[in-house]
Design an enzyme around this catalytic site. Structure first.
Site, PDB file in Angstrom:
ATOM      1  CG  HIS B 426      -0.602  -0.075   2.518  1.00 44.06           C
ATOM      2  ND1 HIS B 426      -1.477  -0.180   3.562  1.00 44.06           N
ATOM      3  CD2 HIS B 426       0.630  -0.069   3.064  1.00 44.06           C
ATOM      4  CE1 HIS B 426      -0.802  -0.215   4.688  1.00 44.06           C
ATOM      5  NE2 HIS B 426       0.474  -0.144   4.421  1.00 44.06           N
ATOM      6  CD  GLU B 427      -0.504   5.523   1.196  1.00 43.14           C
ATOM      7  OE1 GLU B 427      -0.138   6.332   0.319  1.00 43.14           O
ATOM      8  OE2 GLU B 427      -1.666   5.487   1.618  1.00 43.14           O
TER       9      GLU B 427
END
Lengths: 587, 587
Positions: B426-427
């Site tokens: 994620h990110e």
């Protein structure tokens, strides 16, 4: 790999395997693939979501497992490697492990039951009395009774010397067993009618240490005088809740709470551990094989996804209206795929290198037997640990290819990531194998095993030098082997100057280094065969297939072999921080 | 680390933080620790065993979560970094992240809710209209409404440019939103009364690509004219079943199925991604911080076990009757502990290096501001990815220390191993950050950021040279930085000769290399402070504590820095196997 690189068909010329043909061996593998595809893989996810549980003192497993075990028995999978006299098919170990590879890639949990049973039965075959053989082996090969290895205790895991289970002789010839065993794979389940534990215990008055450990058959239910099964005081205290491969339980067992647990000695008193090592050495190759099998399943699931999932565009494509491309076209995704392929197929090759030597050591005599035996012993810690450690990374990489989906249960990558994590732990942790390699195998018989291995590797390097596509990589491997020998000599001098603790303090890194080079060797072997096939312009394999091998070889030498440089740097250092740091300074 | 290495108290001299004192900042951390210990950790396992589920179109989470969110709001945790005008305490970002570190180590899931809410509210603060601020921010800081980042779509993950959600302007000023979002953390839950999505969408007729993406506030329930909440046509299509951190849901959302989903534009049209990057850049530091927090929890749980679990004896002890020793006395176990400590405390230092620069860039002017801003931008891909990637290995090592128990749910190691695996995904995946570093950050402003960073590192190397205990390691770091510069120049020539794809093909390895050196720098910084404290014969810290830092530093330079050698070897190679291998030859 089996036919081209390892000439598995040649084994059929051996007396023990003379009833087999190369084509027949292929048929076994095809049957294993069908079974795996039709019956094992379909219940993989369901087994994961419904782990075994304890009910009324018994472990309940997936209901399909009983049917599968009956099938494994009926169709000869459990007995395939057993001698004809025990109803087996005398299949080479190499093929047995290849079957394990196929089944393990489909559903690792399901193959734990039959393979453990085979190993336990094989131990009774080798060292048990005629009566034990008659009583237990037919039921085990039929898939009706489960076999186990009952070694580990709450206080004796890595340190098997600390086994405290006891065995008290009786006038009737059997022993009364008392003790606790933990982490016993398939140690209880309702998939079978009985469980047969191959259990380590100390006979009263036995010497301390490993020289006082004996091996017993300890069934959950024992046949009484009339042949009927009566409870043998083996109680199931619990089932461990595991991170993965939920289809196969690991049990906590208590033997002899009511003082009525009978054990039957295998072989001679106090020699139990040496017998058990037969099963453990086979199981260690099996662990490496299982790790590769799960890693290969993860590789293929990520490869399939990378071919169909579209995301992003070529870096040089600036038009956002152009369609997105399959992610396999991105260099970094190809890197992640080639990493898996290079490690998986290199590891599998190392597994077969070991199994072939196992088969050859059992079917040859004299120098040939000794050479194969010694090289096998040397390779065992590597074939166990390299795939186990690397499968953590390759399954993690498979998961990464799925992006956010990889962390979810929509795809199988996370399941394989959880499943394979067991393999650096059971059958000896990686640290134990590092010490086995450096502390025992490298130095045994004056370093004879290493010398014999090096001769073989150098011969393969010479073969590879003849091909332009391989000569650079062959040279690199040759240089690295020299560095390995240098490091080994350096460590021997450390042993002399600083003692055995310093010698072994980085044994895990030494194992890693040796393992990478062993797999590099496997790629050189595969590379030679690929170049020969390319030169022969064979139609047996597609050009793409052969080229895929060449790329994986290149990847291994470009990205994995360089990792040896850091290991070599560290192994040469005389800094002993891991010895110097006392526990009060690790905070 | 905060006070000695990063002088966090100095921040209190800045106008923005003048109401704080160094002691006051410590009190915040102590309060976070109490809260974490008393309320977050106790429900960690229960949250893991009871994941969120979908019921009647809504996601149900752990019942305790509502109470926690109310507490996070009431006690000012959500608003702590917000300006006074929004009721916040204007706490430095460094302290906010330190609080996140503490909470994340206790129970990562529980801190996702408040930290996401803070980030979303902060975005509205920075770019929203007065009305949006008044409507949403108080409820969000009170813990009554959840904030989210709604970026990812089924076809737009790594490639955000492919967002297809639409926004149609209306005469009333709002937009009608249509689209699907996936993997939305806390995208729906019954822990709050409303969910406020910060959502990317394209206004009808917007340009293609990232220049046509706008940012909207899209609440699940919108306040009507009377201020009452009415359903805003944001439907929950599903909850993903994750491998870890089960306490926080990730949702699949469908906006505008009934054509009645209103979105409120933030800032100007088509500039949404640049606004969103404010939240994303903070979140990326947060991801690195969360990865370290989980890794540190795993480290401490394995350290505790290693001190109490007995197994085996010294290699030189041959008497099996001697008692077994705590496993922390084995060199290989110390190696596994020091590996974790060196990586965890080096990573945490890199996190604070980034947060301090964040705080300084917000509170200084001119060259000082620019320097801190540029170095922060350069460090961001590393502070996000190094801890994320390494936490996979360190939590795996923690698990390994438990032996067979590590694979079971008897201990927390396996939970942390599953939990932290999200952070490379994620990110922005690791690959995305590799390309960000090499493709953007290294070359921005003519390489100014790298030059500024190198100056600072060289100054720390100079400081370290004065201490005998550090001079060797300082020299090694200096040499490695030269090698890094050489590699960078080499890659620039690759870009010129072979184009951008070849330039970026190993960006992930370049990121890894740079990350290891960045953490090596952090150890040099910590080492200088430790040597100063040792020289000053301070009583503030025990000799053992200071020595523990010295050993971890040694470990990092002996075992981790050497890994750069293989990376450097590979990055220098002109073999382009990952580019050459077409998808038909990856089989």
């Amino acid at each position: 790999m089996l036919h081209e690189v390892f000439n598995v068909g040649e084994l059929c010329k051996k007396e023990a395997f003379k009833e087999h043909t190369p084509e027949g061996l292929d048929m076994i593998l095809e049957a294993a693939a069908s079974l795996s595809q039709d019956h094992l893989r379909p219940i993989l996810v369901e087994m994961d979501t419904k782990p075994p549980y304890l009910e009324n003192g018994r472990i309940k497993v997936h209901p399909k497992m009983r049917e599968l075990m009956q099938g494994f028995g009926r169709d000869g999978w459990i007995s395939m490697s057993a001698p004809h006299e025990f109803g087996g098919q005398q299949v080479p170990f190499t093929i047995t492990e290849a079957v394990g590879f196929i089944m393990g890639a489909a559903n690792y949990s399901t193959m734990v039951y039959p393979f453990l049973t085979t190993g336990a039965a094989h131990l009774i075959e080798s060292f048990g009395t005629q009566k034990l053989k008659e009583t237990y082996i037919p039921k085990m090969y039929a898939g009706e009774w489960q076999g186990t290895m009952a070694l580990t205790e709450p206080g004796a895991g890595s340190s098997l010397t600390d086994v405290v289970s006891t065995a008290t002789p009786t006038a009737d010839g059997h022993y009364l067993i008392k003790g606790q065993k933990i982490f016993i794979s398939c140690g209880d389940s309702d998939a079978v009618d009985n469980i047969v534990h191959l259990m380590l215990a100390r006979i009263d008055g036995a010497p301390a240490g490993i020289k006082g450990i004996s091996l017993f058959v300890v069934p959950r239910m024992r046949p009484d005088a009339k042949g009927e099964l009566v409870f043998n005081d083996v109680n199931t205290a619990g089932v461990f809740h595991k991170m993965g491969y939920h289809g196969a339980p690991i049990a906590h067992l208590i033997m002899g709470e009511a003082n009525d647990c009978r054990g039957y000695l295998i072989g001679e008193e106090h020699k139990g551990l040496s017998y058990m090592f037969q099963m453990m050495n086979e199981a260690r190759i099996g662990v490496g094989c299982n790790a590769v099998s799960i890693a290969s399943a993860a590789y293929y699931t990520s490869l399939e996804y990378a071919n169909v999932r579209t995301q992003g565009r070529k870096i040089t494509e600036k038009d956002p209206l152009k369609p997105q491309i399959p992610i396999i076209e991105h260099a970094d995704v190809k890197r992640m795929l080639l990493f898996q392929k290079a490690v998986v197929e290199g590891s599998l090759s190392l597994v077969f290198e070991s199994t072939i030597r196992y088969d050859l050591s059992k079917t040859s005599e004299g120098e040939e037997k000794e050479k194969n035996q010694l090289i096998l012993e040397l390779l065992t810690p590597m074939v166990k640990s390299y795939p186990a450690e690397m499968s953590i990374l390759t399954t993690s990489t498979a998961l990464q290819i799925f992006g956010g989906y990889g962390f979810t249960k929509e795809f199988l990558a996370e399941l394989f990531f959880r499943e394979t994590r067991i393999h650096t732990l059971h059958e000896g942790t990686t640290a134990i194998h590092g010490m086995d390699l450096l502390g025992r195998k490298v130095t045994m018989k004056g370093g004879m095993a290493v010398m014999m291995l090096m001769q073989e590797v150098m011969a393969d390097i010479d073969r590879a030098q003849k091909f332009d596509a391989l000569s650079l990589f062959a040279s690199i491997l040759g240089e690295k082997l020299l560095a390995l020998q240098e490091i080994t000599m350096h460590l021997v001098s450390v042993a002399q100057n600083e003692g055995p603790e310093a010698y072994l303090s980085d044994a895990t890194l030494y194992l890693e280094l040796f393992g990478i080079l062993a797999v590099g060797w496997q790629w050189i072997k595969q590379g030679v065969k690929v170049e020969e096939l390319k030169a022969a312009q064979t139609k047996k394999y597609s050009a793409d297939f052969l080229q895929s091998k060449s790329y994986a070889l290149q990847y291994f030498f470009e990205y994995e072999i360089p990792k040896t440089e850091g290991l070599i740097r560290r192994l040469k250092s005389d800094n002993r921080v891991t010895m110097q740091a006392g526990k009060e300074t690790i905070l």
